[in-house]
Design a protein around this motif. Structure first.
Motif, PDB file in Angstrom:
ATOM      1  N   GLU A   4     -93.726  -8.227  26.780  1.00 39.06           N
ATOM      2  CA  GLU A   4     -92.333  -8.823  27.197  1.00 39.06           C
ATOM      3  C   GLU A   4     -91.489  -7.497  27.432  1.00 39.06           C
ATOM      4  N   ASP A   5     -91.724  -6.458  26.863  1.00 35.46           N
ATOM      5  CA  ASP A   5     -91.035  -5.122  27.449  1.00 35.46           C
ATOM      6  C   ASP A   5     -91.508  -4.776  28.597  1.00 35.46           C
ATOM      7  N   ALA A   6     -92.828  -4.827  28.954  1.00 35.53           N
ATOM      8  CA  ALA A   6     -93.217  -4.356  30.415  1.00 35.53           C
ATOM      9  C   ALA A   6     -92.918  -5.476  31.419  1.00 35.53           C
ATOM     10  N   TYR A   7     -92.703  -6.676  31.010  1.00 36.18           N
ATOM     11  CA  TYR A   7     -92.183  -7.697  31.824  1.00 36.18           C
ATOM     12  C   TYR A   7     -90.704  -7.436  32.270  1.00 36.18           C
ATOM     13  N   HIS A   8     -89.790  -7.009  31.235  1.00 39.34           N
ATOM     14  CA  HIS A   8     -88.458  -6.772  31.634  1.00 39.34           C
ATOM     15  C   HIS A   8     -88.558  -5.513  32.499  1.00 39.34           C
ATOM     16  N   THR A   9     -89.211  -4.373  32.154  1.00 39.55           N
ATOM     17  CA  THR A   9     -89.173  -3.205  33.054  1.00 39.55           C
ATOM     18  C   THR A   9     -89.514  -3.869  34.459  1.00 39.55           C
ATOM     19  N   LEU A  10     -90.632  -4.320  34.634  1.00 48.73           N
ATOM     20  CA  LEU A  10     -90.902  -4.599  36.008  1.00 48.73           C
ATOM     21  C   LEU A  10     -89.782  -5.685  36.575  1.00 48.73           C
ATOM     22  N   ALA A  11     -89.230  -6.462  35.857  1.00 48.71           N
ATOM     23  CA  ALA A  11     -88.213  -7.303  36.413  1.00 48.71           C
ATOM     24  C   ALA A  11     -86.968  -6.644  36.700  1.00 48.71           C
ATOM     25  N   ARG A  31     -90.194  -3.822  46.358  1.00 51.20           N
ATOM     26  CA  ARG A  31     -90.944  -5.200  46.759  1.00 51.20           C
ATOM     27  C   ARG A  31     -92.074  -5.573  46.180  1.00 51.20           C
ATOM     28  N   ARG A  32     -92.979  -4.602  45.645  1.00 54.32           N
ATOM     29  CA  ARG A  32     -93.972  -5.092  45.110  1.00 54.32           C
ATOM     30  C   ARG A  32     -93.893  -5.865  43.688  1.00 54.32           C
ATOM     31  N   ALA A  33     -92.771  -5.170  42.974  1.00 55.56           N
ATOM     32  CA  ALA A  33     -92.345  -5.673  41.675  1.00 55.56           C
ATOM     33  C   ALA A  33     -91.654  -7.075  41.686  1.00 55.56           C
ATOM     34  N   LYS A  34     -90.953  -7.292  42.822  1.00 56.20           N
ATOM     35  CA  LYS A  34     -90.338  -8.317  42.981  1.00 56.20           C
ATOM     36  C   LYS A  34     -91.483  -9.496  43.320  1.00 56.20           C
ATOM     37  N   GLN A  35     -92.302  -9.346  44.019  1.00 51.99           N
ATOM     38  CA  GLN A  35     -93.472 -10.204  44.451  1.00 51.99           C
ATOM     39  C   GLN A  35     -94.164 -10.692  43.106  1.00 51.99           C
ATOM     40  N   ILE A  36     -94.389  -9.719  42.158  1.00 54.19           N
ATOM     41  CA  ILE A  36     -95.044 -10.153  40.966  1.00 54.19           C
ATOM     42  C   ILE A  36     -94.254 -10.990  40.280  1.00 54.19           C
ATOM     43  N   VAL A  37     -92.795 -10.397  40.232  1.00 51.88           N
ATOM     44  CA  VAL A  37     -92.118 -11.156  39.177  1.00 51.88           C
ATOM     45  C   VAL A  37     -91.917 -12.708  39.731  1.00 51.88           C
ATOM     46  N   GLU A  38     -91.710 -12.948  40.860  1.00 52.17           N
ATOM     47  CA  GLU A  38     -91.611 -14.291  41.641  1.00 52.17           C
ATOM     48  C   GLU A  38     -92.803 -15.127  41.528  1.00 52.17           C
ATOM     49  N   TRP A  39     -93.893 -14.533  41.573  1.00 55.75           N
ATOM     50  CA  TRP A  39     -95.236 -15.140  41.682  1.00 55.75           C
ATOM     51  C   TRP A  39     -95.345 -15.491  40.311  1.00 55.75           C
ATOM     52  N   ASP A  40     -94.936 -14.680  39.227  1.00 62.16           N
ATOM     53  CA  ASP A  40     -95.111 -15.049  37.806  1.00 62.16           C
ATOM     54  C   ASP A  40     -94.158 -16.151  37.322  1.00 62.16           C
ATOM     55  N   ARG A  41     -92.962 -16.452  38.039  1.00 55.86           N
ATOM     56  CA  ARG A  41     -92.187 -17.506  37.783  1.00 55.86           C
ATOM     57  C   ARG A  41     -92.904 -18.760  38.289  1.00 55.86           C
ATOM     58  N   LEU A  42     -93.521 -18.598  39.635  1.00 55.01           N
ATOM     59  CA  LEU A  42     -94.112 -19.930  40.312  1.00 55.01           C
ATOM     60  C   LEU A  42     -95.165 -20.128  39.358  1.00 55.01           C
ATOM     61  N   MET A  43     -96.079 -19.355  39.048  1.00 54.99           N
ATOM     62  CA  MET A  43     -97.152 -19.570  37.863  1.00 54.99           C
ATOM     63  C   MET A  43     -96.831 -20.583  36.738  1.00 54.99           C
ATOM     64  N   ARG A  44     -95.555 -20.262  36.411  1.00 55.62           N
ATOM     65  CA  ARG A  44     -95.234 -20.900  35.268  1.00 55.62           C
ATOM     66  C   ARG A  44     -94.879 -22.531  35.510  1.00 55.62           C
ATOM     67  N   VAL A  45     -94.397 -22.638  36.757  1.00 57.33           N
ATOM     68  CA  VAL A  45     -94.176 -24.161  37.081  1.00 57.33           C
ATOM     69  C   VAL A  45     -95.516 -24.720  37.421  1.00 57.33           C
ATOM     70  N   VAL A  46     -96.433 -24.043  37.938  1.00 60.71           N
ATOM     71  CA  VAL A  46     -97.744 -24.477  38.261  1.00 60.71           C
ATOM     72  C   VAL A  46     -98.618 -24.992  36.856  1.00 60.71           C
ATOM     73  N   PHE A  70     -91.634 -17.866  48.694  1.00 63.23           N
ATOM     74  CA  PHE A  70     -92.596 -18.489  47.954  1.00 63.23           C
ATOM     75  C   PHE A  70     -92.192 -19.838  47.959  1.00 63.23           C
ATOM     76  N   VAL A  71     -93.147 -20.847  48.027  1.00 64.88           N
ATOM     77  CA  VAL A  71     -92.735 -22.321  48.133  1.00 64.88           C
ATOM     78  C   VAL A  71     -93.510 -22.924  47.055  1.00 64.88           C
ATOM     79  N   GLY A  72     -93.218 -23.914  46.249  1.00 61.35           N
ATOM     80  CA  GLY A  72     -93.784 -24.601  45.244  1.00 61.35           C
ATOM     81  C   GLY A  72     -93.292 -26.130  45.645  1.00 61.35           C
TER      82      GLY A  72
END
Length: 85
Positions: A4-11, A31-46, A70-72
């Motif tokens: 959770e700490d690592a995720y918040h740092t990445l965000a 830019r890379r961190a933003k891609q990872i955070v956005e992709w993670d959010r999309l994986m949650r809806v998947v 990113f499109v879902g």
């Protein structure tokens, strides 16, 4: 915990560009961190809502700060979406 700490740092890196001091490196890391955070959010809806997701790179948008979108879509309409021109 640690994850959770690592995720918040990445965000934070994704949102405000914390990280390397050179401007070019900072932009790349942000830019890379933003891609990872956005992709993670999309994986949650998947996982939670049965969506299908995909990342598309934007072209010819030099004045625009984002390079990808990113499109879902709900899985039950995926076939209908793929038939659009």
């Amino acid at each position: 915990g640690f994850q959770e700490d690592a995720y918040h740092t990445l965000a934070k890196v994704a949102d405000v560009g914390l990280g390397p001091q050179t401007p070019t490196d900072q932009i790349v890391h942000q830019r890379r961190a933003k891609q990872i955070v956005e992709w993670d959010r999309l994986m949650r809806v998947v996982e939670r809502d049965n969506y299908r997701v995909q990342m598309f790179n934007l072209k010819d948008h030099e004045g625009y700060g984002k390079k990808e979108i990113f499109v879902g879509v709900p899985a039950h309409i995926e076939t209908t979406i793929s038939l659009l021109p």
